[in-house]
Design a protein around this motif. Structure first.
Motif, PDB file in Angstrom:
ATOM      1  N   THR A 257      -0.798   6.740   9.476  1.00  0.00           N
ATOM      2  CA  THR A 257      -0.077   6.187   8.323  1.00  0.00           C
ATOM      3  C   THR A 257      -0.456   4.715   8.176  1.00  0.00           C
ATOM      4  O   THR A 257      -0.968   4.106   9.130  1.00  0.00           O
ATOM      5  CB  THR A 257       1.452   6.282   8.498  1.00  0.00           C
ATOM      6  OG1 THR A 257       1.856   5.285   9.443  1.00  0.00           O
ATOM      7  CG2 THR A 257       1.869   7.648   8.986  1.00  0.00           C
ATOM      8  N   PRO A 258      -0.177   4.112   7.004  1.00  0.00           N
ATOM      9  CA  PRO A 258      -0.484   2.679   6.852  1.00  0.00           C
ATOM     10  C   PRO A 258       0.308   1.824   7.829  1.00  0.00           C
ATOM     11  O   PRO A 258      -0.112   0.725   8.190  1.00  0.00           O
ATOM     12  CB  PRO A 258      -0.058   2.375   5.407  1.00  0.00           C
ATOM     13  CG  PRO A 258      -0.051   3.680   4.721  1.00  0.00           C
ATOM     14  CD  PRO A 258       0.287   4.703   5.748  1.00  0.00           C
TER      15      PRO A 258
ATOM     16  N   GLN B  49      -2.758  -6.162  11.127  1.00  0.00           N
ATOM     17  CA  GLN B  49      -4.155  -6.566  11.044  1.00  0.00           C
ATOM     18  C   GLN B  49      -4.647  -6.417   9.619  1.00  0.00           C
ATOM     19  O   GLN B  49      -4.070  -5.673   8.811  1.00  0.00           O
ATOM     20  CB  GLN B  49      -5.022  -5.709  11.983  1.00  0.00           C
ATOM     21  CG  GLN B  49      -4.918  -4.213  11.735  1.00  0.00           C
ATOM     22  CD  GLN B  49      -5.930  -3.435  12.561  1.00  0.00           C
ATOM     23  OE1 GLN B  49      -7.110  -3.757  12.564  1.00  0.00           O
ATOM     24  NE2 GLN B  49      -5.457  -2.417  13.262  1.00  0.00           N
ATOM     25  N   VAL B  50      -5.712  -7.152   9.323  1.00  0.00           N
ATOM     26  CA  VAL B  50      -6.370  -7.025   8.022  1.00  0.00           C
ATOM     27  C   VAL B  50      -7.336  -5.847   8.133  1.00  0.00           C
ATOM     28  O   VAL B  50      -8.128  -5.781   9.065  1.00  0.00           O
ATOM     29  CB  VAL B  50      -7.143  -8.307   7.656  1.00  0.00           C
ATOM     30  CG1 VAL B  50      -7.822  -8.150   6.311  1.00  0.00           C
ATOM     31  CG2 VAL B  50      -6.209  -9.503   7.636  1.00  0.00           C
ATOM     32  N   TRP B  51      -7.251  -4.913   7.190  1.00  0.00           N
ATOM     33  CA  TRP B  51      -8.123  -3.743   7.299  1.00  0.00           C
ATOM     34  C   TRP B  51      -8.598  -3.259   5.939  1.00  0.00           C
ATOM     35  O   TRP B  51      -8.075  -3.665   4.902  1.00  0.00           O
ATOM     36  CB  TRP B  51      -7.422  -2.607   8.049  1.00  0.00           C
ATOM     37  CG  TRP B  51      -6.130  -2.138   7.440  1.00  0.00           C
ATOM     38  CD1 TRP B  51      -4.950  -2.841   7.380  1.00  0.00           C
ATOM     39  CD2 TRP B  51      -5.863  -0.871   6.853  1.00  0.00           C
ATOM     40  NE1 TRP B  51      -3.977  -2.091   6.780  1.00  0.00           N
ATOM     41  CE2 TRP B  51      -4.497  -0.862   6.449  1.00  0.00           C
ATOM     42  CE3 TRP B  51      -6.640   0.273   6.632  1.00  0.00           C
ATOM     43  CZ2 TRP B  51      -3.907   0.235   5.830  1.00  0.00           C
ATOM     44  CZ3 TRP B  51      -6.036   1.373   6.012  1.00  0.00           C
ATOM     45  CH2 TRP B  51      -4.677   1.330   5.612  1.00  0.00           C
ATOM     46  N   LEU B  52      -9.632  -2.418   5.990  1.00  0.00           N
ATOM     47  CA  LEU B  52     -10.186  -1.852   4.775  1.00  0.00           C
ATOM     48  C   LEU B  52      -9.944  -0.351   4.751  1.00  0.00           C
ATOM     49  O   LEU B  52     -10.115   0.325   5.768  1.00  0.00           O
ATOM     50  CB  LEU B  52     -11.702  -2.097   4.709  1.00  0.00           C
ATOM     51  CG  LEU B  52     -12.172  -3.532   4.499  1.00  0.00           C
ATOM     52  CD1 LEU B  52     -13.670  -3.623   4.683  1.00  0.00           C
ATOM     53  CD2 LEU B  52     -11.799  -4.021   3.117  1.00  0.00           C
TER      54      LEU B  52
ATOM     55  N   LEU C 261      -8.698  -3.593   0.237  1.00  0.00           N
ATOM     56  CA  LEU C 261      -8.503  -4.574   1.304  1.00  0.00           C
ATOM     57  C   LEU C 261      -7.002  -4.772   1.472  1.00  0.00           C
ATOM     58  O   LEU C 261      -6.315  -5.175   0.531  1.00  0.00           O
ATOM     59  CB  LEU C 261      -9.193  -5.894   0.943  1.00  0.00           C
ATOM     60  CG  LEU C 261      -8.978  -7.078   1.896  1.00  0.00           C
ATOM     61  CD1 LEU C 261      -9.538  -6.767   3.266  1.00  0.00           C
ATOM     62  CD2 LEU C 261      -9.642  -8.333   1.351  1.00  0.00           C
ATOM     63  N   ILE C 262      -6.491  -4.466   2.667  1.00  0.00           N
ATOM     64  CA  ILE C 262      -5.050  -4.492   2.911  1.00  0.00           C
ATOM     65  C   ILE C 262      -4.736  -5.488   4.006  1.00  0.00           C
ATOM     66  O   ILE C 262      -5.442  -5.544   5.019  1.00  0.00           O
ATOM     67  CB  ILE C 262      -4.563  -3.078   3.295  1.00  0.00           C
ATOM     68  CG1 ILE C 262      -4.956  -2.090   2.188  1.00  0.00           C
ATOM     69  CG2 ILE C 262      -3.052  -3.050   3.517  1.00  0.00           C
ATOM     70  CD1 ILE C 262      -4.670  -0.653   2.500  1.00  0.00           C
ATOM     71  N   ASP C 263      -3.675  -6.289   3.797  1.00  0.00           N
ATOM     72  CA  ASP C 263      -3.404  -7.359   4.770  1.00  0.00           C
ATOM     73  C   ASP C 263      -2.440  -6.912   5.864  1.00  0.00           C
ATOM     74  O   ASP C 263      -2.059  -5.752   5.953  1.00  0.00           O
ATOM     75  CB  ASP C 263      -2.927  -8.622   4.048  1.00  0.00           C
ATOM     76  CG  ASP C 263      -1.494  -8.482   3.528  1.00  0.00           C
ATOM     77  OD1 ASP C 263      -1.050  -9.387   2.813  1.00  0.00           O
ATOM     78  OD2 ASP C 263      -0.819  -7.469   3.835  1.00  0.00           O
ATOM     79  N   GLN C 264      -2.041  -7.913   6.690  1.00  0.00           N
ATOM     80  CA  GLN C 264      -1.262  -7.604   7.888  1.00  0.00           C
ATOM     81  C   GLN C 264       0.126  -7.041   7.565  1.00  0.00           C
ATOM     82  O   GLN C 264       0.734  -6.369   8.389  1.00  0.00           O
ATOM     83  CB  GLN C 264      -1.091  -8.871   8.753  1.00  0.00           C
ATOM     84  CG  GLN C 264      -2.396  -9.508   9.206  1.00  0.00           C
ATOM     85  CD  GLN C 264      -2.906 -10.557   8.238  1.00  0.00           C
ATOM     86  OE1 GLN C 264      -2.632 -10.493   7.039  1.00  0.00           O
ATOM     87  NE2 GLN C 264      -3.664 -11.524   8.744  1.00  0.00           N
ATOM     88  N   GLN C 265       0.616  -7.355   6.349  1.00  0.00           N
ATOM     89  CA  GLN C 265       1.941  -6.834   5.977  1.00  0.00           C
ATOM     90  C   GLN C 265       1.844  -5.536   5.196  1.00  0.00           C
ATOM     91  O   GLN C 265       2.844  -5.030   4.702  1.00  0.00           O
ATOM     92  CB  GLN C 265       2.704  -7.863   5.110  1.00  0.00           C
ATOM     93  CG  GLN C 265       3.199  -9.091   5.866  1.00  0.00           C
ATOM     94  CD  GLN C 265       2.067 -10.084   6.126  1.00  0.00           C
ATOM     95  OE1 GLN C 265       1.225 -10.283   5.271  1.00  0.00           O
ATOM     96  NE2 GLN C 265       2.080 -10.677   7.298  1.00  0.00           N
TER      97      GLN C 265
ATOM     98  N   ALA D  13       0.843  -1.188   0.000  1.00  0.00           N
ATOM     99  CA  ALA D  13       0.000   0.000   0.000  1.00  0.00           C
ATOM    100  C   ALA D  13       0.885   1.246   0.000  1.00  0.00           C
ATOM    101  O   ALA D  13       1.809   1.351   0.809  1.00  0.00           O
ATOM    102  CB  ALA D  13      -0.900   0.003   1.229  1.00  0.00           C
ATOM    103  N   PRO D  14       0.623   2.195  -0.925  1.00  0.00           N
ATOM    104  CA  PRO D  14       1.434   3.415  -0.974  1.00  0.00           C
ATOM    105  C   PRO D  14       1.411   4.150   0.366  1.00  0.00           C
ATOM    106  O   PRO D  14       0.387   4.197   1.045  1.00  0.00           O
ATOM    107  CB  PRO D  14       0.757   4.241  -2.064  1.00  0.00           C
ATOM    108  CG  PRO D  14       0.067   3.253  -2.921  1.00  0.00           C
ATOM    109  CD  PRO D  14      -0.359   2.142  -2.006  1.00  0.00           C
ATOM    110  N   ALA D  15       2.549   4.712   0.721  1.00  0.00           N
ATOM    111  CA  ALA D  15       2.653   5.388   2.005  1.00  0.00           C
ATOM    112  C   ALA D  15       1.894   6.706   1.986  1.00  0.00           C
ATOM    113  O   ALA D  15       1.726   7.336   0.947  1.00  0.00           O
ATOM    114  CB  ALA D  15       4.128   5.643   2.320  1.00  0.00           C
TER     115      ALA D  15
END
Lengths: 178, 164
Positions: free
Chosen positions: A55-56, A62-65, A142-146, A39-41
């Motif tokens: 910030t991301p 955690q998994v987040w939206l 949808l962004i994951d834990q990493q 995900a772009p910073a």
């Protein structure tokens, strides 16, 4: 002689399959080049407390939206019950990217319709939106834990999309890491 | 009579005055000025080659969409800061994919897009040629001389004035 007459039928069937598949696709949807990428910073002030930035990195683990919304966006209003339902499942946290909006309008909108977000952040000029390839509102990442973007939903999320696509993906990502 | 003419003249002058600002052509929504003519040329090229992703049939130069405004501003800022044309293109493609370019890049994935029409044209021309060939050959699929005589007799029967 007989086989030759089947050629037009064959071409017709092939064409029918090709066009049939085409009917299920939406030519206006632009696939995101960010799938399976980090995900772009960004660093943006929180809507309700502009002295604090988000910030991301803060969401790693955690998994987040990331849900792009605005008070001037009618489709966001339509999507709001689904976002609320998603938040109510307790399975995922949702960060709102308040896109090209006026913070007072946005705060009022949330007061009026309910605030399903863990936090909302103000992207006043839409710069972070451009960094994420946002071309319409609403859009959801949808962004994951990493911190890797796994899925982008273009347009308002329907209950179907929530139950058939997003919730299963969230559960799968959670299961993978545990 | 004199008074009437004066009135008409004044009215037409006034009308002309009102029409003047309306006839000014609005070429741009915002003004992006450059000191360097080379940079201006690059900017103009870019906004003509980049697609507006909201009104997907327009380029950035023509579109009135808010996103087009933002992307034009972004392009302007980058060019003004000294970025090359390729830098801006890379920036846009990184965020929006190849679709943001009006000219799709030549990649393996786009080979069909670029050369497909020519291939189809070639196939149909070959097919047409073969079709014409087979038809001209079918014409000479000979009739026996007996059949030819019979045909002549039948034809001359219907025309008693013509000698066989």
């Amino acid at each position: 002689m007989k086989a030759r007459f089947l050629i037009p039928v064959g071409i017709f069937i092939a064409l029918a399959i090709l066009l049939g598949v085409g009917l299920t696709l939406d030519p206006r949807e632009i696939p995101s080049p960010f799938i399976e990428k980090s995900a772009p910073a960004f660093e943006l002030p929180r809507l309700h407390d502009s002295s604090v930035n988000l910030t991301p990195e803060d969401m790693k683990g955690q998994v987040w939206l990331l849900n792009v919304w605005a008070s001037w966006c009618a489709a966001c209003r339509a999507e709001h019950p689904v976002i609320t339902a998603l938040a109510d499942t307790g399975e995922v946290n949702i960060v709102g990217l308040n896109y090209k909006d006026e913070p007072p309008d946005a705060i009022r909108w949330l007061q009026q319709f309910g605030d399903p977000y863990l936090a909302s952040i103000s992207d006043l000029e839409g710069k972070v939106g451009i960094d994420y390839g946002v071309y319409g509102v609403p859009e959801t990442f949808l962004i994951d834990q990493q911190g890797v973007i796994r899925y982008k939903h273009i347009g308002p999320i329907s209950y179907e999309a929530m139950n058939d696509k997003i919730l299963p993906m969230i559960r799968e990502l959670k299961a993978r890491s545990s | 009579m004199n008074l009437l003419r004066k009135l008409v003249r004044q009215c037409s002058l006034l009308t002309l005055l009102w029409l003047m600002p309306v006839s000014a052509v609005n070429a741009a929504i915002e003004v992006h000025g450059f000191d360097d003519s080379r940079k201006e040329a690059i900017y103009k090229e870019l906004i003509a080659e980049l697609r507006c992703l909201v009104c997907q049939n327009q380029n950035l130069a023509d579109s009135n969409a808010a996103l087009a405004l933002d992307l034009r501003q972004q392009t302007y800022d980058m060019i003004k800061a000294g970025a090359a044309k390729d830098d801006v293109i890379e920036y846009m493609v990184n965020r929006y994919g190849d679709f943001v370019l009006y000219r799709p890049p030549l990649r393996i994935a786009t080979l069909v897009l670029w050369f497909g029409p020519f291939v189809f044209l070639a196939i149909s021309l070959i097919g047409l040629r073969r079709h014409i060939h087979s038809r001209s050959q079918a014409k000479d699929a000979g009739f026996s001389s007996k059949d030819l005589e019979r045909a002549e007799r039948l034809l001359s029967q219907n025309r008693p004035d013509k000698a066989p």
